[in-house]
Design a protein around this motif. Structure first.
Motif, mmCIF file in Angstrom:
data_model
loop_
_atom_site.group_PDB
_atom_site.id
_atom_site.type_symbol
_atom_site.label_atom_id
_atom_site.label_comp_id
_atom_site.label_asym_id
_atom_site.label_seq_id
_atom_site.Cartn_x
_atom_site.Cartn_y
_atom_site.Cartn_z
ATOM 1 N N LEU A 467 0.826 -1.205 0.000
ATOM 2 C CA LEU A 467 0.000 0.000 0.000
ATOM 3 C C LEU A 467 0.865 1.263 0.000
ATOM 4 N N THR A 468 1.940 1.236 0.765
ATOM 5 C CA THR A 468 2.809 2.407 0.823
ATOM 6 C C THR A 468 3.441 2.687 -0.526
ATOM 7 N N ARG A 469 3.848 1.628 -1.219
ATOM 8 C CA ARG A 469 4.536 1.775 -2.505
ATOM 9 C C ARG A 469 3.630 2.337 -3.596
ATOM 10 N N THR A 470 2.315 2.282 -3.407
ATOM 11 C CA THR A 470 1.444 2.874 -4.420
ATOM 12 C C THR A 470 1.671 4.375 -4.549
ATOM 13 N N ALA A 471 2.218 5.001 -3.511
ATOM 14 C CA ALA A 471 2.441 6.451 -3.520
ATOM 15 C C ALA A 471 3.878 6.826 -3.865
ATOM 16 N N GLU A 472 4.706 5.861 -4.245
ATOM 17 C CA GLU A 472 6.133 6.169 -4.390
ATOM 18 C C GLU A 472 6.420 7.116 -5.547
ATOM 19 N N ASN A 473 5.689 7.004 -6.656
ATOM 20 C CA ASN A 473 5.920 7.937 -7.761
ATOM 21 C C ASN A 473 5.364 9.320 -7.446
ATOM 22 N N ALA A 474 4.211 9.350 -6.798
ATOM 23 C CA ALA A 474 3.604 10.638 -6.478
ATOM 24 C C ALA A 474 4.452 11.425 -5.497
ATOM 25 N N LEU A 475 5.074 10.755 -4.512
ATOM 26 C CA LEU A 475 5.878 11.426 -3.492
ATOM 27 C C LEU A 475 7.383 11.253 -3.716
ATOM 28 N N GLN A 476 7.743 10.642 -4.815
ATOM 29 C CA GLN A 476 9.142 10.548 -5.239
ATOM 30 C C GLN A 476 10.031 9.854 -4.205
ATOM 31 N N PHE A 477 9.596 8.662 -3.762
ATOM 32 C CA PHE A 477 10.485 7.873 -2.901
ATOM 33 C C PHE A 477 10.725 6.480 -3.491
ATOM 34 N N SER A 478 10.570 6.350 -4.803
ATOM 35 C CA SER A 478 10.791 5.046 -5.437
ATOM 36 C C SER A 478 12.245 4.601 -5.321
ATOM 37 N N GLU A 479 13.165 5.559 -5.200
ATOM 38 C CA GLU A 479 14.577 5.195 -5.083
ATOM 39 C C GLU A 479 14.926 4.637 -3.712
ATOM 40 N N HIS A 480 14.008 4.827 -2.739
ATOM 41 C CA HIS A 480 14.263 4.281 -1.400
ATOM 42 C C HIS A 480 13.936 2.785 -1.429
ATOM 43 N N GLY A 481 14.968 1.943 -1.342
ATOM 44 C CA GLY A 481 14.782 0.514 -1.559
ATOM 45 C C GLY A 481 14.542 -0.311 -0.319
ATOM 46 N N ALA A 482 14.335 0.329 0.841
ATOM 47 C CA ALA A 482 14.133 -0.444 2.064
ATOM 48 C C ALA A 482 12.813 -1.203 2.008
ATOM 49 N N HIS A 483 12.791 -2.341 2.709
ATOM 50 C CA HIS A 483 11.584 -3.159 2.779
ATOM 51 C C HIS A 483 11.144 -3.269 4.234
ATOM 52 N N LEU A 484 9.844 -3.369 4.415
ATOM 53 C CA LEU A 484 9.294 -3.478 5.757
ATOM 54 C C LEU A 484 9.488 -4.892 6.287
ATOM 55 N N SER A 485 9.870 -4.969 7.561
ATOM 56 C CA SER A 485 10.086 -6.269 8.188
ATOM 57 C C SER A 485 9.992 -6.099 9.699
ATOM 58 N N LEU A 486 9.577 -7.192 10.358
ATOM 59 C CA LEU A 486 9.545 -7.167 11.816
ATOM 60 C C LEU A 486 10.938 -7.242 12.406
ATOM 61 N N TRP A 487 11.848 -7.892 11.715
ATOM 62 C CA TRP A 487 13.182 -8.114 12.271
ATOM 63 C C TRP A 487 14.240 -7.705 11.255
ATOM 64 N N HIS A 488 15.031 -6.733 11.634
ATOM 65 C CA HIS A 488 16.128 -6.279 10.792
ATOM 66 C C HIS A 488 17.477 -6.576 11.439
ATOM 67 N N GLY A 489 17.455 -7.373 12.489
ATOM 68 C CA GLY A 489 18.681 -7.627 13.211
ATOM 69 C C GLY A 489 18.892 -6.608 14.316
#
Length: 822
Positions: A467-489
């Protein structure tokens, strides 16, 4: 048509519900829920984002000025619109079970739909002027919703406060829209020349005005004062307005306009520190509240500060994190408002000290509240934890001080979340004598999908990311490649989270000492006291200035009004001179009519009584009708004759309430002054009309002549113009006439006789304000203040029902030290 339908359909359903609610009662809520169906259907084009092209619909509005009613559905706008549709639908369904049977359902659901349509128009508008229009409509409709229970003084106070603060921001947005359109070359957001805007000297003023609008709407310091008092609205309204929609309008503005202003260093330098300060201060104040709804109100202020700070970073990471948290906040906050509504509905109170052990009677409500509250506190595996981790990462990348403030604010969030949930623990206590009934399935049903979303966004972060990625072109954050996760270490964000939990647990463990510290540190003033003090000062100063400059008599007020209008017109003519030439056919009939008009006007000035004055004034009105006939406009002549006849009748009806002409004598100097003002007003009006004749565009009369038969099917161009080309204009004029008739009828029925004889003469001649300074002294301010409080003009933090308004006559008599009749 999908965007236009989504915006207009709630307005159409509002009219239907306003009628159906009178017959269906609470079941009208189901019809209201249908009003958001087109907004929910926008989920279909949203599912194609960000790959799909934005939807765009454009309708001619004011073509001569280059203004169109344009709607644009990019990923972010569609996401927001669907969010409005979801919360609006659930709030409508929830209210069916929540509202009392004595509620005026037709009015409530009509207001709710009007607000929903206004919000949808705001988020989908591409045109800046239309966006401002919908922005103001949200202020008006929220005023109506907050003040729905207007018999309660607190509801009236909350509605007025919210409206005044929002209106101030609305003026800022109007000015910002004008500056952006002028500097950017277009009033459509998608067509603005960004380089021209940034190079313009209007860039910084437009940016600051935009921030003023956003901060007032989204309750940022120091404009946060309106949101807690707005909680006097019914709980479904609070869930709809103050969790997912209106309060996020300012956040939406910062997110969208950040693409225009992000290049300036002031943008982030203002928003981020203020957002973090609002977040921390809101959490601090939430921990002090004893009312569950007030606690959630300050919690909302805190969460809005968090969102503001993230969008204010103006980088891809901040926008990605903020959009994720925006979804989570809408889910858990709306659910918690619904939970508070259930508690209040079943127990009759929201006071935390009076409630405990509610899990024993509300087991399902307890589970739903627990899951939503854990998400608000940022506890895994809920969605709030995922977005809180993103928040910490973003703040850390912009400086350790930002992260430290974020940790403190989040720790207080954890503490007030535990305080909120404390009503479910311990042994059962509530104010009533009987055991509270369990809530019905119908009132619980709207909470379940919201809590389900809060859980889903945590256990399956990919759903929130999609759902968040649907707005990436409109708000220009498509270059941000992080992914959502419960555990990142083991990351700095996780360590900050552990520190947050430790601080929050310590604050709750030492809650009594912390509460005592808060009481000791409570200042003698705050935003509310400043607000009431400012309103009081404005009331007192305005009263004194009016008394000093205009007096109380209508002639005095008209003198100043005409002078002010004349100065404005003179300024306009001097700044934008228009060449004009006299081109009249001075026929004998026209000269006779002009003579009649002048004779009537002079006769009114020389009249010795009101009856003669009214009859002579009729000469000017009927002379104007004769002028219309001379210019071959019989329809206007007939209209003028009807208006003149009705006006004479109204004057005759009002005679008994007016003092005699001789009761208000004028000196020779006043006669000369009035004659000069009247002559200048008449001459100025003529010059202004003649100067306005060279129009900005081609005249429309040839179009009417050419298309009266072809387009309207009539040979009489006047009839076709009134019925077809100007049908809505004619309808509006009829409505205005009807409203004026009702107002006049009300005045005639409830009016009282005016002062006559010596009383009126003394009031005009012995003006006690003649020696008053333009700005009143301290003693004068206090005397005016007491009088305004007595007549109910001034409000206070705990306003009482105002008595009947007594006008300025009482103020004047007291200022002069004289008594006398009111």
């Amino acid at each position: 048509m999908s965007l236009t339908l989504a915006v207009l359909f709630p307005f159409l359903m509002a009219a239907i519900v306003a009628w159906a609610g009178l017959h269906l009662g609470r079941r009208a809520g189901y019809l209201a829920a249908l009003g958001f169906l087109p907004a929910l259907l926008l989920a279909v084009p949203l599912s194609g984002m960000p790959a799909a092209e934005p939807l765009y619909e454009r309708w001619p509005w004011v073509p001569t000025l280059g203004l169109d009613l344009a709607f644009r559905g990019d990923g972010f706008s569609l996401l927001f619109a669907v969010l409005i549709g979801v919360i609006g639908t659930l709030a409508s369904l929830y209210s069916v079970s929540y509202l009392s049977s004595k509620e005026r359902f037709a009015r409530f659901y009509a207001y709710l739909l009007l607000f929903g349509g206004s919000m949808l128009g705001l988020v989908l508008s591409d045109n800046l002027i239309a966006l401002f229009g919908f922005w103001e409509m949200t202020s008006i409709t929220s005023f109506l919703l907050i003040g729905l229970w207007h018999a309660r003084a607190a509801a009236r106070d909350g509605a007025i406060k919210a409206f005044l603060v929002s209106a101030m921001g609305g003026l800022g947005l109007l000015a910002a829209a004008a500056l952006i359109g002028a500097a950017g070359g277009s009033y459509n957001l998608s067509e603005i020349d960004l380089a021209a805007l940034q190079a313009s000297p209007l860039f910084v003023p437009a940016m600051l005005l935009t921030l003023l609008a956003a901060f007032t709407k989204s309750a940022q310091l120091p404009f946060h004062l309106w949101l807690p008092t707005a909680m006097e609205a019914p709980t479904p309204v609070s869930a709809f307005l103050h969790s997912a929609t209106m309060v996020k309008a300012g956040v939406f503005l910062v997110a969208k306009f950040g693409l225009l202003f992000a290049g300036h260093p002031l943008w982030s330098a203002i928003i981020v520190p203020l957002g973090l300060a609002t977040m921390t201060w809101g959490s601090y104040l939430a921990l002090r509240q004893t009312d569950l709804k007030a606690l959630l109100a300050f919690s909302t202020i805190s969460q809005l500060g968090l969102l503001m700070s993230l969008y204010g970073l103006a980088d891809p990471e901040g926008r990605f994190s903020a959009t994720t948290h925006l979804l989570n906040h809408a889910a858990f906050k709306a659910a918690l408002f619904f939970v508070v509504g259930i508690i209040d509905h079943e127990t009759g109170t929201r006071e935390i000290p009076k409630l405990s052990g509610l899990r024993r009677v509300f087991p399902v409500t307890f589970v739903l509240a627990l899951l939503a509250a854990l998400s608000m506190a940022g506890i895994p595996p809920l969605g709030g934890f995922v977005s809180k981790e993103l928040f910490y990462e973003a703040m850390l990348h912009h400086g350790v001080p930002f992260l430290l403030v974020a940790v403190v604010g989040s720790a207080l969030t954890l503490a007030y979340t535990v305080r909120f949930m404390s009503v479910f623990s311990g042994r059962l206590e509530h104010p009533g004598d009987q055991r509270p009934e369990r809530p019905t399935d119908a009132i619980l049903a709207p909470i379940i999908p919201l809590v389900g979303a809060a859980v889903l966004f945590g256990v399956w972060p990919a759903s929130a990311e999609r759902l968040t990625r649907t707005a990436e072109n409109a708000l220009q954050f498509s270059e941000h490649g992080a992914h959502l996760s419960l555990w990142h270490g083991i990351t700095p964000a996780l360590i900050a989270t552990l520190v947050t939990w430790a601080i929050g647990a310590f604050v709750w463990w030492r809650r009594d000492e912390f509460a005592a510290m808060q009481r000791r540190l409570t200042p003698g003033w705050n935003a509310n006291t400043a607000y009431y003090g400012l309103r009081e000062w404005l009331d007192i100063t305005a009263t004194a200035v009016i008394l000093r400059t205009q007096g109380l008599a209508l002639p005095s007020q008209l003198r100043f009004s005409l002078i002010a209008a004349g100065l404005i017109v003179a300024f306009v003519l001097l700044r934008a001179p228009q060449p004009f030439a006299l081109d009249f056919d001075f026929s004998l009939s026209l000269l006779l009519i002009v003579t009649l008009l002048i004779a009537g006007a002079v006769g009114v000035l020389l009249a010795r009584n009101r009856l003669t004055a009214v009859l002579l004034m009729g000469l000017t009105g009927f002379g104007t009708a004769a002028a219309f006939l001379a210019f071959r406009a019989p329809d206007l002549a007939l209209t003028q004759m009807v208006i003149e006849t009705v006006t004479v009748i109204l004057f005759l009806l009002a005679f008994r309430y007016l003092p005699g002409v001789r009761d208000l004598p004028r000196t020779r100097a006043q006669y000369v002054t009035d004659l000069t003002i009247a002559a200048a007003a008449g001459l100025g009006t003529m010059v202004f009309v003649l100067a306005s004749q060279p129009s900005l565009a081609d005249k429309i009369s040839p179009y009417h002549l050419a298309y009266s038969y072809k387009g309207g099917g009539g040979n009489n161009v006047v009839n076709v113009t009134l019925v077809d080309f100007r049908g809505f204009d004619t309808l509006g004029e009829i409505i205005v006439v009807g409203m004026v008739s009702l107002a006049v009828l009300a005045l005639v029925r409830v009016g009282k006789r005016g002062q006559t004889g010596s009383n009126s003469q003394q009031a005009e001649a012995a003006d006690p304000t003649s020696n008053m300074a333009l700005i009143p002294t301290r003693q004068e301010r206090e005397r005016i203040r007491q009088l305004l409080i007595e007549q109910g003009t001034l409000s206070s933090p705990e306003p009482q029902t105002p008595p009947r308004q007594r006008g300025f006559s009482r103020i004047r008599q007291n200022l002069s030290g004289n008594g006398g009749p009111e």
